[in-house]
Design a protein around this motif. Structure first.
Motif, PDB file in Angstrom:
ATOM      1  N   GLU A 124      10.204 -18.011 -47.217  1.00 53.80           N
ATOM      2  CA  GLU A 124       9.054 -17.891 -47.911  1.00 53.80           C
ATOM      3  C   GLU A 124       8.782 -16.701 -48.496  1.00 53.80           C
ATOM      4  OE1 GLU A 124       4.516 -19.673 -47.081  1.00 53.80           O
ATOM      5  OE2 GLU A 124       5.931 -19.352 -45.653  1.00 53.80           O
ATOM      6  N   ALA A 125       8.995 -15.545 -47.741  1.00 56.18           N
ATOM      7  CA  ALA A 125       8.775 -14.170 -48.346  1.00 56.18           C
ATOM      8  C   ALA A 125       9.720 -13.862 -49.733  1.00 56.18           C
ATOM      9  CB  ALA A 125       8.859 -13.162 -47.336  1.00 56.18           C
ATOM     10  N   ILE A 126      10.902 -14.389 -49.409  1.00 56.31           N
ATOM     11  CA  ILE A 126      11.820 -14.125 -50.603  1.00 56.31           C
ATOM     12  C   ILE A 126      11.259 -15.046 -51.656  1.00 56.31           C
ATOM     13  CG2 ILE A 126      14.200 -14.607 -51.361  1.00 56.31           C
ATOM     14  CD1 ILE A 126      15.177 -14.085 -48.637  1.00 56.31           C
ATOM     15  N   ASP A 127      10.811 -16.173 -51.507  1.00 52.68           N
ATOM     16  CA  ASP A 127      10.325 -16.941 -52.521  1.00 52.68           C
ATOM     17  C   ASP A 127       8.960 -16.574 -53.334  1.00 52.68           C
ATOM     18  OD1 ASP A 127      12.095 -19.143 -52.188  1.00 52.68           O
ATOM     19  OD2 ASP A 127      10.964 -20.148 -51.040  1.00 52.68           O
ATOM     20  N   ASN A 128       8.310 -15.433 -52.523  1.00 48.71           N
ATOM     21  CA  ASN A 128       6.982 -14.921 -53.164  1.00 48.71           C
ATOM     22  C   ASN A 128       7.582 -13.406 -53.732  1.00 48.71           C
ATOM     23  OD1 ASN A 128       5.366 -17.367 -52.624  1.00 48.71           O
ATOM     24  ND2 ASN A 128       5.214 -16.429 -50.257  1.00 48.71           N
ATOM     25  N   LYS A 129       9.041 -13.269 -53.728  1.00 42.20           N
ATOM     26  CA  LYS A 129       9.199 -11.967 -54.112  1.00 42.20           C
ATOM     27  C   LYS A 129       8.819 -10.890 -53.363  1.00 42.20           C
ATOM     28  CE  LYS A 129       9.537 -13.386 -59.049  1.00 42.20           C
ATOM     29  NZ  LYS A 129      10.873 -13.859 -58.923  1.00 42.20           N
ATOM     30  N   ASN A 130       8.784 -10.892 -51.962  1.00 45.21           N
ATOM     31  CA  ASN A 130       8.198 -10.017 -51.035  1.00 45.21           C
ATOM     32  C   ASN A 130       9.580  -9.786 -50.312  1.00 45.21           C
ATOM     33  OD1 ASN A 130       5.733  -9.841 -51.647  1.00 45.21           O
ATOM     34  ND2 ASN A 130       5.161 -11.265 -50.385  1.00 45.21           N
ATOM     35  N   LEU A 131       9.801  -8.749 -49.383  1.00 45.11           N
ATOM     36  CA  LEU A 131      10.714  -8.272 -48.625  1.00 45.11           C
ATOM     37  C   LEU A 131      10.104  -8.661 -46.734  1.00 45.11           C
ATOM     38  CD1 LEU A 131      11.613  -4.923 -49.845  1.00 45.11           C
ATOM     39  CD2 LEU A 131      13.165  -7.016 -50.094  1.00 45.11           C
ATOM     40  N   THR A 132      10.953  -8.650 -45.925  1.00 46.65           N
ATOM     41  CA  THR A 132      10.654  -8.845 -44.829  1.00 46.65           C
ATOM     42  C   THR A 132      11.346  -7.761 -43.746  1.00 46.65           C
ATOM     43  OG1 THR A 132      10.454 -11.343 -44.961  1.00 46.65           O
ATOM     44  CG2 THR A 132      10.588 -10.370 -42.465  1.00 46.65           C
ATOM     45  N   ALA A 133      10.771  -7.040 -42.896  1.00 42.29           N
ATOM     46  CA  ALA A 133      11.400  -6.145 -42.271  1.00 42.29           C
ATOM     47  C   ALA A 133      11.437  -6.964 -40.612  1.00 42.29           C
ATOM     48  CB  ALA A 133      10.649  -4.955 -41.997  1.00 42.29           C
ATOM     49  N   CYS A 220       2.035  -6.819 -37.180  1.00 42.86           N
ATOM     50  CA  CYS A 220       3.249  -7.372 -37.144  1.00 42.86           C
ATOM     51  C   CYS A 220       3.274  -8.841 -36.225  1.00 42.86           C
ATOM     52  CB  CYS A 220       4.593  -6.580 -36.805  1.00 42.86           C
ATOM     53  SG  CYS A 220       4.760  -5.131 -37.750  1.00 42.86           S
ATOM     54  N   ASN A 221       4.376  -9.477 -36.310  1.00 39.51           N
ATOM     55  CA  ASN A 221       4.645 -10.694 -35.619  1.00 39.51           C
ATOM     56  C   ASN A 221       5.609 -10.397 -34.543  1.00 39.51           C
ATOM     57  OD1 ASN A 221       2.945 -12.322 -36.994  1.00 39.51           O
ATOM     58  ND2 ASN A 221       4.293 -12.546 -38.589  1.00 39.51           N
ATOM     59  N   LEU A 222       5.312 -10.985 -33.393  1.00 45.46           N
ATOM     60  CA  LEU A 222       6.358 -10.776 -32.239  1.00 45.46           C
ATOM     61  C   LEU A 222       6.446 -11.992 -31.750  1.00 45.46           C
ATOM     62  CD1 LEU A 222       6.779  -8.000 -29.685  1.00 45.46           C
ATOM     63  CD2 LEU A 222       6.968 -10.182 -29.102  1.00 45.46           C
ATOM     64  N   ASP A 223       7.816 -12.418 -31.793  1.00 46.69           N
ATOM     65  CA  ASP A 223       8.250 -13.821 -31.192  1.00 46.69           C
ATOM     66  C   ASP A 223       9.470 -13.434 -30.187  1.00 46.69           C
ATOM     67  OD1 ASP A 223       6.625 -16.128 -32.175  1.00 46.69           O
ATOM     68  OD2 ASP A 223       7.256 -15.190 -33.783  1.00 46.69           O
ATOM     69  N   LYS A 230      11.654 -10.335 -31.061  1.00 47.68           N
ATOM     70  CA  LYS A 230      11.870  -9.543 -32.442  1.00 47.68           C
ATOM     71  C   LYS A 230      10.583  -9.360 -33.201  1.00 47.68           C
ATOM     72  CE  LYS A 230      14.094 -13.404 -33.159  1.00 47.68           C
ATOM     73  NZ  LYS A 230      15.069 -14.452 -33.446  1.00 47.68           N
ATOM     74  N   LEU A 231      10.449  -8.133 -33.910  1.00 51.04           N
ATOM     75  CA  LEU A 231       9.047  -7.749 -34.378  1.00 51.04           C
ATOM     76  C   LEU A 231       9.601  -8.055 -35.849  1.00 51.04           C
ATOM     77  CD1 LEU A 231       6.614  -6.562 -33.425  1.00 51.04           C
ATOM     78  CD2 LEU A 231       7.787  -4.290 -34.242  1.00 51.04           C
ATOM     79  N   TYR A 232       8.781  -8.669 -36.694  1.00 52.25           N
ATOM     80  CA  TYR A 232       8.866  -8.830 -38.166  1.00 52.25           C
ATOM     81  C   TYR A 232       7.587  -9.028 -38.887  1.00 52.25           C
ATOM     82  CZ  TYR A 232       7.859 -13.542 -36.818  1.00 52.25           C
ATOM     83  OH  TYR A 232       7.079 -14.944 -36.300  1.00 52.25           O
ATOM     84  N   LYS A 233       7.776  -8.324 -40.269  1.00 57.15           N
ATOM     85  CA  LYS A 233       6.417  -8.377 -41.000  1.00 57.15           C
ATOM     86  C   LYS A 233       6.996  -8.607 -42.613  1.00 57.15           C
ATOM     87  CE  LYS A 233       2.562  -5.424 -42.484  1.00 57.15           C
ATOM     88  NZ  LYS A 233       1.624  -6.514 -42.259  1.00 57.15           N
ATOM     89  N   SER A 234       6.462  -9.556 -43.223  1.00 58.59           N
ATOM     90  CA  SER A 234       6.624  -9.639 -44.739  1.00 58.59           C
ATOM     91  C   SER A 234       5.844  -8.818 -45.614  1.00 58.59           C
ATOM     92  CB  SER A 234       6.771 -10.991 -45.149  1.00 58.59           C
ATOM     93  OG  SER A 234       7.674 -11.888 -44.269  1.00 58.59           O
ATOM     94  N   PHE A 235       6.233  -7.975 -46.578  1.00 57.18           N
ATOM     95  CA  PHE A 235       5.437  -7.393 -47.351  1.00 57.18           C
ATOM     96  C   PHE A 235       5.791  -6.964 -48.810  1.00 57.18           C
ATOM     97  CE2 PHE A 235       8.787  -4.837 -45.784  1.00 57.18           C
ATOM     98  CZ  PHE A 235       9.401  -4.205 -46.630  1.00 57.18           C
ATOM     99  N   THR A 244       6.061   0.761 -43.396  1.00 57.15           N
ATOM    100  CA  THR A 244       6.605   1.519 -42.603  1.00 57.15           C
ATOM    101  C   THR A 244       5.635   2.120 -41.341  1.00 57.15           C
ATOM    102  OG1 THR A 244       8.349   1.944 -44.175  1.00 57.15           O
ATOM    103  CG2 THR A 244       8.070   3.447 -42.418  1.00 57.15           C
ATOM    104  N   ILE A 245       4.653   2.723 -41.653  1.00 59.10           N
ATOM    105  CA  ILE A 245       3.668   3.172 -40.720  1.00 59.10           C
ATOM    106  C   ILE A 245       3.157   2.074 -39.758  1.00 59.10           C
ATOM    107  CG2 ILE A 245       1.241   4.220 -40.531  1.00 59.10           C
ATOM    108  CD1 ILE A 245       1.932   5.379 -43.274  1.00 59.10           C
ATOM    109  N   ASN A 246       2.974   1.097 -40.242  1.00 60.00           N
ATOM    110  CA  ASN A 246       2.553  -0.304 -39.296  1.00 60.00           C
ATOM    111  C   ASN A 246       3.855  -0.686 -38.247  1.00 60.00           C
ATOM    112  OD1 ASN A 246       0.083  -0.176 -40.699  1.00 60.00           O
ATOM    113  ND2 ASN A 246       0.679  -2.057 -41.895  1.00 60.00           N
ATOM    114  N   LEU A 247       4.953  -0.767 -38.783  1.00 58.82           N
ATOM    115  CA  LEU A 247       6.119  -0.833 -37.805  1.00 58.82           C
ATOM    116  C   LEU A 247       6.095   0.146 -36.815  1.00 58.82           C
ATOM    117  CD1 LEU A 247       8.609  -2.139 -40.875  1.00 58.82           C
ATOM    118  CD2 LEU A 247       7.663  -3.596 -38.928  1.00 58.82           C
TER     119      LEU A 247
END
Length: 386
Positions: A124-133, A220-223, A230-235, A244-247
């Motif tokens: 979904e992030a890729i569809d919105n032209k975003n990246l995911t860490a 971020c999200n953690l599952d 795993k820790l992940y965040k779309s941006f 990067t600071i938030n991660l």
């Protein structure tokens, strides 16, 4: 009767098949023993002895850290654990005590459902032209590091009765283990921390132990699936610096939480991926990195998570190539000995070593693109022909 019959026996060398064959005779005494355990909040001392054998993970088996310790327990103790697991899991489900970010030991949840959820978020992030860490955390010897006092406190916090907490306390304390390699055994040593690797209750107890970890993360999200987190965040690409600071801030929070709970995150085995479309990833500076526990973590192109090889574009090309190669290799080995088996046994071997590999999390990697679907169909056709 539903428990697997092929599991290795414990120190008493009595297998589950023997217990099932003797069940008409021992059913009454065994039921009485389990009921006495639950009513008196005690766990028999002879059921607390573990025989530990090393299972090679990778590399040289002579190096101790390359082996996973597996605790072999008496099978009748596992029957008692199964009874407790069923009752306590029903309570946790009815009163919604387990975090929704934990997929382990929850009905209708698995590694596949978690992979589908996270993959869908990244697509979904890729569809919105975003990246995911995506950061894959590595907990060193997680099951062996559990503090009994902290775990018992958490059991009380999620609503376990005093009698139930007392049963778990007796279950955890007074344990001992010895190591067996071949026919040689070590002397027994007491266990003061951790939950036994191989015990039926251990995954659930660890899920309860880290139940409040996702709630401590801020940006971020953690599952998690048991001890795999795993820790992940779309941006947006323009928010790369702030992300990067938030991660890094959330990584420090996770590390502090683990320190307080006597768990250890291994920064050297923690993997960092940036996932997005090829045009978006081309705009990412090559010098991007994260600082975590004094280590510099740079993005990698490939990483393995819950049995699936992830890549930065979510193409799963590497995963499919390795999967097909592994299945073809197994089929070639089976072909050499096929005349030694009858058709039913041969079918069982192929199902176990080939088909199950193809089906594992296939809804994740086979649906990301039409190319992958075609590769999957072609690979399956080749395998069935072989």
């Amino acid at each position: 009767m539903a428990m697997p019959s092929n599991k290795s026996p414990g120190p008493d060398k009595i297998g589950m098949r023997v217990i099932k064959d003797c069940l008409p005779i021992i059913l009454g005494p065994l039921t009485h023993m389990i009921n006495c355990s639950l009513m008196t909040s005690t766990f028999p001392d002879l059921w607390k002895i573990s025989e530990v054998i090393p299972l090679l993970k990778e590399g040289d088996h002579e190096i101790a850290s390359n082996n996973r310790p597996l605790s072999l327990l008496e099978v009748v103790s596992k029957v008692c654990e199964k009874v407790v697991l069923n009752q306590f899991s029903s309570y946790l489900k009815e009163f919604n005590r387990i975090s929704p970010h934990q997929s382990g030991n929850r009905s209708l949840h698995s590694t596949e459902t978690l992979n589908i959820f996270v993959t869908d978020t990244m697509l979904e992030a890729i569809d919105n032209k975003n990246l995911t860490a995506l950061i894959l955390l590595d907990l060193s010897k997680a099951f062996d590091s559990v503090s009994h006092s902290i775990l018992l406190h958490k059991l009380s916090c999620i609503g376990a009765s005093p009698e139930a907490v007392k049963w778990f306390q007796d279950y955890l304390t007074g344990r001992s283990q010895y190591v067996r390699i071949g026919s040689t055994t070590s002397s027994a040593r007491p266990i003061t921390h951790g939950v036994p690797q191989g015990a039926i209750l251990s995954p659930l107890l660890f899920c309860i132990y880290i139940n409040d970890l996702p709630g401590s993360i801020q940006s971020c999200n953690l599952d998690s699936y048991v001890d795999d987190s795993k820790l992940y965040k779309s941006f947006c690409i323009y928010d790369l610096e702030q992300t990067t600071i938030n991660l890094e801030a959330d990584l420090q929070i996770a590390a502090k939480w683990c320190l307080e709970h006597q768990l250890l995150i291994n920064p050297e085995k923690t993997k960092f991926l940036l996932i997005g479309s090829r045009p978006m990833l081309q705009n990412v500076p090559t010098e991007i990195s994260l600082t975590f526990l004094g280590k510099t973590i740079r993005p990698v192109l490939l990483a393995k998570d819950l049995g699936i090889n992830l890549d930065s574009y979510l193409s799963y090309d590497d995963h499919i190539s390795k999967l097909v190669s592994s299945c073809m290799r197994n089929l070639c080995q089976i072909n050499r000995v096929k005349d030694s088996f009858d058709n039913e046994t041969l079918k069982l071997v192929i199902e176990t070593l080939v088909i199950n590999k193809l089906l594992y999390c296939s809804t994740v990697w086979s649906n990301t693109s039409s190319n992958n679907i075609n590769k999957c169909r072609t690979s399956r056709a080749e395998l069935y022909q072989g």
